[in-house]
Design a protein around this motif. Structure first.
Motif, PDB file in Angstrom:
ATOM      1  N   SER A  70       1.320  -5.097   2.362  1.00 13.18           N
ATOM      2  CA  SER A  70       0.208  -4.841   1.284  1.00 13.18           C
ATOM      3  C   SER A  70      -1.146  -4.855   1.628  1.00 13.18           C
ATOM      4  CB  SER A  70       0.352  -6.127   0.314  1.00 13.18           C
ATOM      5  OG  SER A  70       0.101  -7.157   0.965  1.00 13.18           O
ATOM      6  N   ARG A  71      -1.294  -4.912   2.997  1.00 12.54           N
ATOM      7  CA  ARG A  71      -2.668  -4.900   3.712  1.00 12.54           C
ATOM      8  C   ARG A  71      -3.241  -3.598   4.562  1.00 12.54           C
ATOM      9  NH1 ARG A  71      -5.415  -8.809   1.164  1.00 12.54           N
ATOM     10  NH2 ARG A  71      -3.956 -10.185   0.433  1.00 12.54           N
ATOM     11  N   VAL A  72      -2.140  -2.853   5.057  1.00  8.40           N
ATOM     12  CA  VAL A  72      -2.219  -1.724   5.853  1.00  8.40           C
ATOM     13  C   VAL A  72      -1.281  -0.691   5.444  1.00  8.40           C
ATOM     14  CG1 VAL A  72      -3.416  -3.086   7.971  1.00  8.40           C
ATOM     15  CG2 VAL A  72      -0.995  -2.598   7.865  1.00  8.40           C
ATOM     16  N   PHE A  73      -1.564   0.574   6.134  1.00  6.54           N
ATOM     17  CA  PHE A  73      -0.575   1.285   5.903  1.00  6.54           C
ATOM     18  C   PHE A  73      -0.579   2.224   7.189  1.00  6.54           C
ATOM     19  CE2 PHE A  73      -2.671   5.752   6.040  1.00  6.54           C
ATOM     20  CZ  PHE A  73      -3.865   5.287   6.110  1.00  6.54           C
TER      21      PHE A  73
ATOM     22  N   SER B  82      -3.374   3.468  -0.933  1.00  9.31           N
ATOM     23  CA  SER B  82      -3.966   2.519  -2.052  1.00  9.31           C
ATOM     24  C   SER B  82      -4.374   1.243  -1.426  1.00  9.31           C
ATOM     25  CB  SER B  82      -2.784   2.388  -2.872  1.00  9.31           C
ATOM     26  OG  SER B  82      -1.713   1.665  -2.469  1.00  9.31           O
ATOM     27  N   HIS B  83      -5.349   0.741  -1.904  1.00  6.84           N
ATOM     28  CA  HIS B  83      -5.573  -0.688  -1.792  1.00  6.84           C
ATOM     29  C   HIS B  83      -5.183  -1.706  -3.047  1.00  6.84           C
ATOM     30  CE1 HIS B  83      -9.162   0.326   1.249  1.00  6.84           C
ATOM     31  NE2 HIS B  83      -7.983   0.467   1.921  1.00  6.84           N
ATOM     32  N   THR B  84      -4.275  -2.479  -2.848  1.00  6.53           N
ATOM     33  CA  THR B  84      -3.886  -3.349  -4.042  1.00  6.53           C
ATOM     34  C   THR B  84      -4.451  -4.683  -4.057  1.00  6.53           C
ATOM     35  OG1 THR B  84      -2.175  -4.273  -2.358  1.00  6.53           O
ATOM     36  CG2 THR B  84      -1.550  -2.284  -3.723  1.00  6.53           C
ATOM     37  N   HIS B  85      -5.467  -4.943  -2.804  1.00  8.96           N
ATOM     38  CA  HIS B  85      -6.183  -6.207  -2.985  1.00  8.96           C
ATOM     39  C   HIS B  85      -7.727  -6.077  -2.892  1.00  8.96           C
ATOM     40  CE1 HIS B  85      -1.893  -7.490  -2.286  1.00  8.96           C
ATOM     41  NE2 HIS B  85      -2.329  -8.250  -2.963  1.00  8.96           N
ATOM     42  N   THR B  86      -8.213  -4.965  -2.594  1.00 11.17           N
ATOM     43  CA  THR B  86      -9.548  -4.710  -2.335  1.00 11.17           C
ATOM     44  C   THR B  86     -10.174  -3.342  -2.846  1.00 11.17           C
ATOM     45  OG1 THR B  86      -9.028  -3.493  -0.254  1.00 11.17           O
ATOM     46  CG2 THR B  86      -9.392  -5.903   0.041  1.00 11.17           C
ATOM     47  N   ALA B  87     -11.493  -3.134  -2.835  1.00 13.50           N
ATOM     48  CA  ALA B  87     -12.009  -2.177  -3.207  1.00 13.50           C
ATOM     49  C   ALA B  87     -11.662  -0.795  -2.692  1.00 13.50           C
ATOM     50  CB  ALA B  87     -13.554  -2.299  -3.050  1.00 13.50           C
ATOM     51  N   ALA B  88     -11.871   0.271  -3.248  1.00 12.01           N
ATOM     52  CA  ALA B  88     -11.457   1.676  -2.925  1.00 12.01           C
ATOM     53  C   ALA B  88     -12.626   2.122  -2.053  1.00 12.01           C
ATOM     54  CB  ALA B  88     -11.494   2.577  -4.054  1.00 12.01           C
TER      55      ALA B  88
ATOM     56  N   GLU C  50       0.656  -1.246   0.032  1.00 16.15           N
ATOM     57  CA  GLU C  50       0.117  -0.093  -0.003  1.00 16.15           C
ATOM     58  C   GLU C  50       1.043   1.203  -0.036  1.00 16.15           C
ATOM     59  OE1 GLU C  50      -3.053   0.184   2.861  1.00 16.15           O
ATOM     60  OE2 GLU C  50      -3.989  -1.597   2.148  1.00 16.15           O
ATOM     61  N   ALA C  51       0.451   2.004  -0.827  1.00 17.81           N
ATOM     62  CA  ALA C  51       1.103   3.485  -0.935  1.00 17.81           C
ATOM     63  C   ALA C  51       0.389   4.562  -0.003  1.00 17.81           C
ATOM     64  CB  ALA C  51       1.317   4.039  -2.257  1.00 17.81           C
TER      65      ALA C  51
END
Ligand SMILES: [Zn+2]
Length: 146
Positions: A51-54, A81-87, A23-24
């Motif tokens: 990739s799951r939290v920021f 950013s969410h790289t694996h889930t909806a916005a 996640e950015a």
């Protein structure tokens, strides 16, 4: 309403893809009045390296805040950013957004890269009266590219 320039949107997108699959994150800087057009997006290191939290790197955040202060501007929101889930705000996002020191006026802009073409959505998240996700107020706001 979240009013961002096309240039800013491209910078957000570049940061999101550049950090993929993690996640950015970063902050939105603008004049402090509500709904002021975003002056810039300032990327900040994701201290969670996940990739799951920021987690906004605290030093990076302090620098961004100081720079905004010096210019008579303010941090008015956060982008990640969410790289694996909806916005859409995750339960973790809602927890973060409703912490006492987080202004309820902040934009919570989320870019999803989960399904090919990127999607940018923005929300205002206000604390609910209970402690469940549905108790918090998640209100989507319009994203306007100027
Ligand atoms: Zn999130």
């Amino acid at each position: 309403m979240l009013n961002v320039s096309r240039q800013t949107w491209l910078e957000i997108l570049a940061e999101a893809w550049g950090s993929y699959p993690n996640e950015a994150c970063g902050v939105l800087v603008a004049r402090p009045e509500i709904d002021s057009p975003i002056v810039r997006f300032e990327p900040i290191v994701n201290a969670a390296d996940s990739s799951r939290v920021f987690t906004l790197d605290p030093m990076g955040y302090m620098k961004a805040e100081r720079r905004a202060d010096d210019e008579g501007l303010a941090i008015v929101g956060v982008v990640h950013s969410h790289t694996h889930t909806a916005a859409y705000p995750s339960p973790t996002d809602v927890d973060e957004a409703t912490k006492p020191l987080v202004p309820p006026t902040w934009h919570w802009a989320i870019v999803s890269l989960a399904w090919g073409f990127p999607e940018l959505r923005s929300f205002r998240v206000t604390p609910g009266t209970g402690d469940t996700m549905t108790a918090a107020g998640i209100v989507e706001e319009r994203v306007w590219l100027s």
